[in-house]
Design a protein around this motif. Structure first.
Motif, mmCIF file in Angstrom:
data_model
loop_
_atom_site.group_PDB
_atom_site.id
_atom_site.type_symbol
_atom_site.label_atom_id
_atom_site.label_comp_id
_atom_site.label_asym_id
_atom_site.label_seq_id
_atom_site.Cartn_x
_atom_site.Cartn_y
_atom_site.Cartn_z
ATOM 1 N N ASN A 197 1.458 -1.368 0.367
ATOM 2 C CA ASN A 197 -0.231 0.086 0.052
ATOM 3 C C ASN A 197 0.796 1.671 -0.202
ATOM 4 O O ASN A 197 1.819 1.688 1.081
ATOM 5 N N GLN A 198 0.738 2.315 -0.986
ATOM 6 C CA GLN A 198 1.943 3.026 -1.562
ATOM 7 C C GLN A 198 0.504 4.275 -0.802
ATOM 8 O O GLN A 198 -0.454 4.559 -0.872
ATOM 9 N N ILE A 227 -11.312 6.147 -12.962
ATOM 10 C CA ILE A 227 -9.769 6.115 -12.782
ATOM 11 C C ILE A 227 -9.900 6.162 -11.312
ATOM 12 O O ILE A 227 -8.764 6.087 -10.968
ATOM 13 N N LEU A 228 -11.183 6.331 -10.431
ATOM 14 C CA LEU A 228 -10.598 6.781 -9.147
ATOM 15 C C LEU A 228 -10.083 5.124 -8.006
ATOM 16 O O LEU A 228 -10.313 5.350 -7.025
ATOM 17 N N TYR A 229 -10.895 4.484 -8.599
ATOM 18 C CA TYR A 229 -10.730 2.800 -7.864
ATOM 19 C C TYR A 229 -9.241 2.563 -7.958
ATOM 20 O O TYR A 229 -8.692 1.838 -7.512
ATOM 21 N N GLY A 230 -8.725 2.911 -9.285
ATOM 22 C CA GLY A 230 -6.973 2.937 -9.265
ATOM 23 C C GLY A 230 -6.888 1.543 -10.169
ATOM 24 O O GLY A 230 -7.493 0.974 -11.162
ATOM 25 N N GLY A 231 -5.358 1.053 -10.300
ATOM 26 C CA GLY A 231 -5.209 -0.008 -11.134
ATOM 27 C C GLY A 231 -4.332 0.159 -12.010
ATOM 28 O O GLY A 231 -3.337 -1.009 -13.397
ATOM 29 N N PHE A 232 -4.783 1.345 -12.824
ATOM 30 C CA PHE A 232 -4.234 1.735 -14.151
ATOM 31 C C PHE A 232 -3.709 2.677 -14.903
ATOM 32 O O PHE A 232 -4.058 3.628 -16.290
ATOM 33 N N PHE A 249 -2.159 5.433 -9.588
ATOM 34 C CA PHE A 249 -2.504 3.982 -8.158
ATOM 35 C C PHE A 249 -2.565 3.573 -8.724
ATOM 36 O O PHE A 249 -3.185 3.151 -9.152
ATOM 37 N N GLU A 250 -2.734 2.525 -8.028
ATOM 38 C CA GLU A 250 -3.296 1.082 -7.291
ATOM 39 C C GLU A 250 -4.719 0.877 -6.781
ATOM 40 O O GLU A 250 -3.803 1.753 -5.559
ATOM 41 N N ASN A 251 -5.210 -0.195 -6.929
ATOM 42 C CA ASN A 251 -6.306 0.494 -7.101
ATOM 43 C C ASN A 251 -6.193 -0.115 -4.688
ATOM 44 O O ASN A 251 -7.117 0.057 -3.845
ATOM 45 N N LYS A 252 -5.207 -0.302 -4.142
ATOM 46 C CA LYS A 252 -5.076 0.145 -2.468
ATOM 47 C C LYS A 252 -4.706 0.858 -2.150
ATOM 48 O O LYS A 252 -4.060 0.561 -0.627
ATOM 49 N N ASP A 253 -3.668 1.652 -3.121
ATOM 50 C CA ASP A 253 -3.116 2.469 -2.598
ATOM 51 C C ASP A 253 -4.013 3.448 -1.845
ATOM 52 O O ASP A 253 -5.386 3.911 -2.307
ATOM 53 N N GLU A 254 -3.233 4.547 -0.699
ATOM 54 C CA GLU A 254 -4.191 5.561 0.471
ATOM 55 C C GLU A 254 -3.784 6.874 -1.191
ATOM 56 O O GLU A 254 -2.512 7.175 -0.922
ATOM 57 N N LYS A 288 -13.331 5.713 -0.744
ATOM 58 C CA LYS A 288 -12.320 5.280 0.793
ATOM 59 C C LYS A 288 -11.342 5.413 0.886
ATOM 60 O O LYS A 288 -10.777 5.938 2.000
ATOM 61 N N ASN A 289 -10.545 5.107 -0.096
ATOM 62 C CA ASN A 289 -8.914 5.077 -0.140
ATOM 63 C C ASN A 289 -8.393 7.350 -0.424
ATOM 64 O O ASN A 289 -7.370 7.050 -0.331
ATOM 65 N N ILE A 290 -9.534 7.579 -0.670
ATOM 66 C CA ILE A 290 -8.734 8.408 -1.582
ATOM 67 C C ILE A 290 -9.455 9.983 -0.238
ATOM 68 O O ILE A 290 -10.569 9.653 0.649
ATOM 69 N N THR A 291 -8.374 10.788 -0.019
ATOM 70 C CA THR A 291 -8.946 11.696 1.064
ATOM 71 C C THR A 291 -8.603 13.227 0.392
ATOM 72 O O THR A 291 -8.149 13.892 -0.823
ATOM 73 N N LEU A 292 -9.467 14.359 0.117
ATOM 74 C CA LEU A 292 -9.812 15.703 -0.845
ATOM 75 C C LEU A 292 -8.984 16.589 0.519
ATOM 76 O O LEU A 292 -10.324 16.848 1.424
ATOM 77 N N ILE A 293 -8.480 17.301 -0.358
ATOM 78 C CA ILE A 293 -8.430 18.231 0.538
ATOM 79 C C ILE A 293 -8.983 19.869 -0.304
ATOM 80 O O ILE A 293 -8.247 19.819 -1.630
ATOM 81 N N LEU A 294 -9.577 20.843 0.110
ATOM 82 C CA LEU A 294 -10.100 21.490 -1.020
ATOM 83 C C LEU A 294 -9.344 22.744 -0.480
ATOM 84 O O LEU A 294 -9.079 23.197 0.595
#
Length: 134
Positions: free
Chosen positions: A5-6, A48-53, A56-61, A127-133
Motif C-alpha cells: 500500500n503506497q 479512474i479513482l478505483y486505481g489500477g491503470f 496509483f493502484e487500487n489499494k493505495d491511499e 474510501k481510500n481517497i482523502t480530498l483537500i480543497l
C-alpha cells in the motif's frame, strides 16, 4: 518486505481549467499520466479513482489536493451544470432524458447538485481517497 500500500499525493489545479472538458483534461493529466486513456465522462472519472491503470493502484491511499477549488466551484456551478444537462437532453439516447430532466428541474429549483458537487461526491465515495480543497 515493502508494504504494497503506497501513499500517493495528486494535485488538481483549478486554475488550469474553467469547464468540464477542461477538468477532464486536467484529470487525465494528473491521474492517467503516461497512458493513452483519457477521461471524458463522469463515469470515466469515477472509474479512474478505483486505481489500477493510472498513477496509483487500487489499494493505495491517495490524497487529492484541489487547488483553486473555489474557482472550480464557480466554473462548474449552476450555469455550467444547466448547460451540461440541456446538452444531454438535446442529444437524447443513450441518456435517460427523463432522469436528466428531473436533475435539471432540481438544479433550477436550487435543490440539485452542481457539476462541482457531483465531482466532489464521486471523489468522496472512494474510501481510500482523502480530498483537500484549497
Amino acid at each position: 518486505m515493502l508494504n504494497s500500500n503506497q501513499n500517493k499525493t495528486i494535485t488538481i489545479n483549478g486554475s488550469r481549467f474553467s469547464d468540464l472538458p477542461g477538468f477532464y483534461d486536467e484529470a487525465s493529466l494528473v491521474f492517467m499520466k503516461d497512458t493513452d486513456w483519457k477521461v471524458g465522462t463522469l463515469d470515466g472519472f469515477d472509474d479512474i479513482l478505483y486505481g489500477g491503470f493510472g498513477v496509483f493502484e487500487n489499494k493505495d491511499e491517495v490524497e487529492i489536493t484541489w487547488k483553486k477549488s473555489q474557482k472550480s466551484r464557480e466554473d462548474l456551478g449552476p450555469e455550467a451544470t444547466r448547460i451540461f444537462y440541456e446538452n444531454k437532453i438535446k442529444q437524447g439516447r443513450p441518456y435517460n432524458v427523463e432522469l436528466i430532466r428531473q436533475k435539471l428541474d432540481e438544479l433550477l429549483s436550487e435543490n440539485g447538485q452542481t457539476l462541482f458537487e457531483i465531482l466532489i461526491e464521486i471523489i468522496q465515495s472512494h474510501k481510500n481517497i482523502t480530498l483537500i480543497l484549497e
